[in-house]
Design a protein around this motif. Structure first.
Motif, PDB file in Angstrom:
ATOM      1  N   UNK A 155      19.369  21.801  32.313  1.00 34.06           N
ATOM      2  CA  UNK A 155      18.831  22.168  33.625  1.00 34.06           C
ATOM      3  C   UNK A 155      17.653  21.263  33.933  1.00 34.06           C
ATOM      4  N   UNK A 156      17.587  20.798  35.172  1.00 34.08           N
ATOM      5  CA  UNK A 156      16.470  19.990  35.657  1.00 34.08           C
ATOM      6  C   UNK A 156      15.901  20.709  36.867  1.00 34.08           C
ATOM      7  N   UNK A 157      14.603  21.017  36.839  1.00 33.20           N
ATOM      8  CA  UNK A 157      13.973  21.794  37.909  1.00 33.20           C
ATOM      9  C   UNK A 157      13.040  20.875  38.695  1.00 33.20           C
ATOM     10  N   UNK A 158      13.275  20.806  40.002  1.00 27.62           N
ATOM     11  CA  UNK A 158      12.452  19.995  40.900  1.00 27.62           C
ATOM     12  C   UNK A 158      11.589  20.900  41.759  1.00 27.62           C
ATOM     13  N   UNK A 159      10.320  20.520  41.973  1.00 29.38           N
ATOM     14  CA  UNK A 159       9.419  21.363  42.756  1.00 29.38           C
ATOM     15  C   UNK A 159       9.677  21.223  44.262  1.00 29.38           C
ATOM     16  N   UNK A 160       9.288  22.230  45.032  1.00 28.66           N
ATOM     17  CA  UNK A 160       9.440  22.151  46.489  1.00 28.66           C
ATOM     18  C   UNK A 160       8.714  20.955  47.091  1.00 28.66           C
ATOM     19  N   UNK A 161       7.655  20.508  46.450  1.00 29.45           N
ATOM     20  CA  UNK A 161       6.895  19.341  46.924  1.00 29.45           C
ATOM     21  C   UNK A 161       7.791  18.124  47.072  1.00 29.45           C
ATOM     22  N   UNK A 162       8.744  17.964  46.184  1.00 34.76           N
ATOM     23  CA  UNK A 162       9.626  16.798  46.228  1.00 34.76           C
ATOM     24  C   UNK A 162      10.911  17.037  47.002  1.00 34.76           C
ATOM     25  N   UNK A 163      11.373  18.265  47.053  1.00 30.44           N
ATOM     26  CA  UNK A 163      12.659  18.536  47.693  1.00 30.44           C
ATOM     27  C   UNK A 163      12.532  18.972  49.144  1.00 30.44           C
ATOM     28  N   UNK A 164      11.317  19.392  49.540  1.00 26.47           N
ATOM     29  CA  UNK A 164      11.127  19.850  50.907  1.00 26.47           C
ATOM     30  C   UNK A 164      11.660  21.244  51.156  1.00 26.47           C
ATOM     31  N   UNK A 165      12.034  21.942  50.102  1.00 27.11           N
ATOM     32  CA  UNK A 165      12.521  23.311  50.241  1.00 27.11           C
ATOM     33  C   UNK A 165      11.377  24.274  49.940  1.00 27.11           C
ATOM     34  N   UNK A 166      11.596  25.536  50.161  1.00 23.89           N
ATOM     35  CA  UNK A 166      10.555  26.523  49.927  1.00 23.89           C
ATOM     36  C   UNK A 166      10.493  27.032  48.506  1.00 23.89           C
ATOM     37  N   UNK A 167      11.452  26.617  47.680  1.00 29.94           N
ATOM     38  CA  UNK A 167      11.515  27.099  46.300  1.00 29.94           C
ATOM     39  C   UNK A 167      11.947  25.955  45.392  1.00 29.94           C
ATOM     40  N   UNK A 168      11.699  26.082  44.107  1.00 31.68           N
ATOM     41  CA  UNK A 168      12.175  25.045  43.182  1.00 31.68           C
ATOM     42  C   UNK A 168      13.697  24.898  43.256  1.00 31.68           C
ATOM     43  N   UNK A 169      14.174  23.692  43.046  1.00 31.09           N
ATOM     44  CA  UNK A 169      15.599  23.402  43.046  1.00 31.09           C
ATOM     45  C   UNK A 169      16.043  23.142  41.613  1.00 31.09           C
ATOM     46  N   UNK A 170      17.074  23.835  41.168  1.00 38.91           N
ATOM     47  CA  UNK A 170      17.593  23.648  39.820  1.00 38.91           C
ATOM     48  C   UNK A 170      18.907  22.882  39.870  1.00 38.91           C
ATOM     49  N   UNK A 171      18.959  21.807  39.123  1.00 43.13           N
ATOM     50  CA  UNK A 171      20.183  21.040  38.957  1.00 43.13           C
ATOM     51  C   UNK A 171      20.727  21.360  37.574  1.00 43.13           C
ATOM     52  N   UNK A 172      22.027  21.558  37.462  1.00 45.62           N
ATOM     53  CA  UNK A 172      22.617  21.939  36.172  1.00 45.62           C
ATOM     54  C   UNK A 172      23.738  20.977  35.792  1.00 45.62           C
ATOM     55  N   UNK A 173      23.734  20.609  34.532  1.00 42.98           N
ATOM     56  CA  UNK A 173      24.747  19.709  34.000  1.00 42.98           C
ATOM     57  C   UNK A 173      24.236  18.282  33.946  1.00 42.98           C
ATOM     58  N   UNK A 174      24.432  17.633  32.824  1.00 45.66           N
ATOM     59  CA  UNK A 174      23.860  16.300  32.615  1.00 45.66           C
ATOM     60  C   UNK A 174      24.344  15.274  33.643  1.00 45.66           C
ATOM     61  N   UNK A 175      25.609  15.281  33.997  1.00 49.14           N
ATOM     62  CA  UNK A 175      26.122  14.308  34.964  1.00 49.14           C
ATOM     63  C   UNK A 175      25.572  14.560  36.363  1.00 49.14           C
ATOM     64  N   UNK A 176      25.492  15.823  36.753  1.00 43.61           N
ATOM     65  CA  UNK A 176      24.984  16.188  38.082  1.00 43.61           C
ATOM     66  C   UNK A 176      23.525  15.785  38.218  1.00 43.61           C
TER      67      UNK A 176
END
Length: 146
Positions: A35-56
């Protein structure tokens, strides 16, 4: 100390793979179910974004920097806690994002930290979870050699 060195090298290999835009290399540094978690500061969303799976997540990271002229991720200190085949840590990094502006090149520098969890598998240490935290950023003019 061998484990700590291996984990420090893993974070350095991550930085180099991002700077070289090597998605396959990035994917190999992560557990397949990572899992890779990106903060709203970088994604422009209101909540952290979680990416799952090494290829994704590898593809998403490379896609996020492809439009830039260059990047340079400089890894600083790292604090690690190792417990057998699992470990956690905090890694400090300065991420340079060089882009072409109206009056020449600029560097959007981001002071960040990663909260990491690692897992030891058959092929060595890999990231199981990586959470990116932005401390601050600045945008400055830079000179890019021709």
């Amino acid at each position: 100390m061998a484990t700590e060195f291996a984990l420090t090298e893993l974070t350095a290999r991550y930085a180099r793979a991002v700077d070289r835009r090597e998605a396959a290399t990035l994917a190999a540094l992560f557990d397949p179910d990572a899992t890779f978690v990106l903060p709203p500061t970088l994604t422009g969303t209101g909540a952290p974004t979680e990416l799952r799976g090494s290829d994704v997540l590898a593809s998403a990271v490379v896609d996020a920097v492809t439009h830039l002229h260059a990047t340079r991720h400089v890894v600083h200190q790292q604090v690690l806690d190792v417990d057998g085949s699992a470990a956690s840590g905090e890694t400090y990094c300065t991420a340079h994002h060089v882009y072409s502006g109206r009056n020449g090149f600029r560097d959007n520098r981001i002071a960040l930290r990663y909260h990491d969890r690692y897992v030891l598998g058959d092929s060595g240490w890999r990231f199981a979870r990586r959470e990116l935290i932005v401390d601050f950023s600045e945008d400055v003019p830079v000179t890019v050699p021709e």
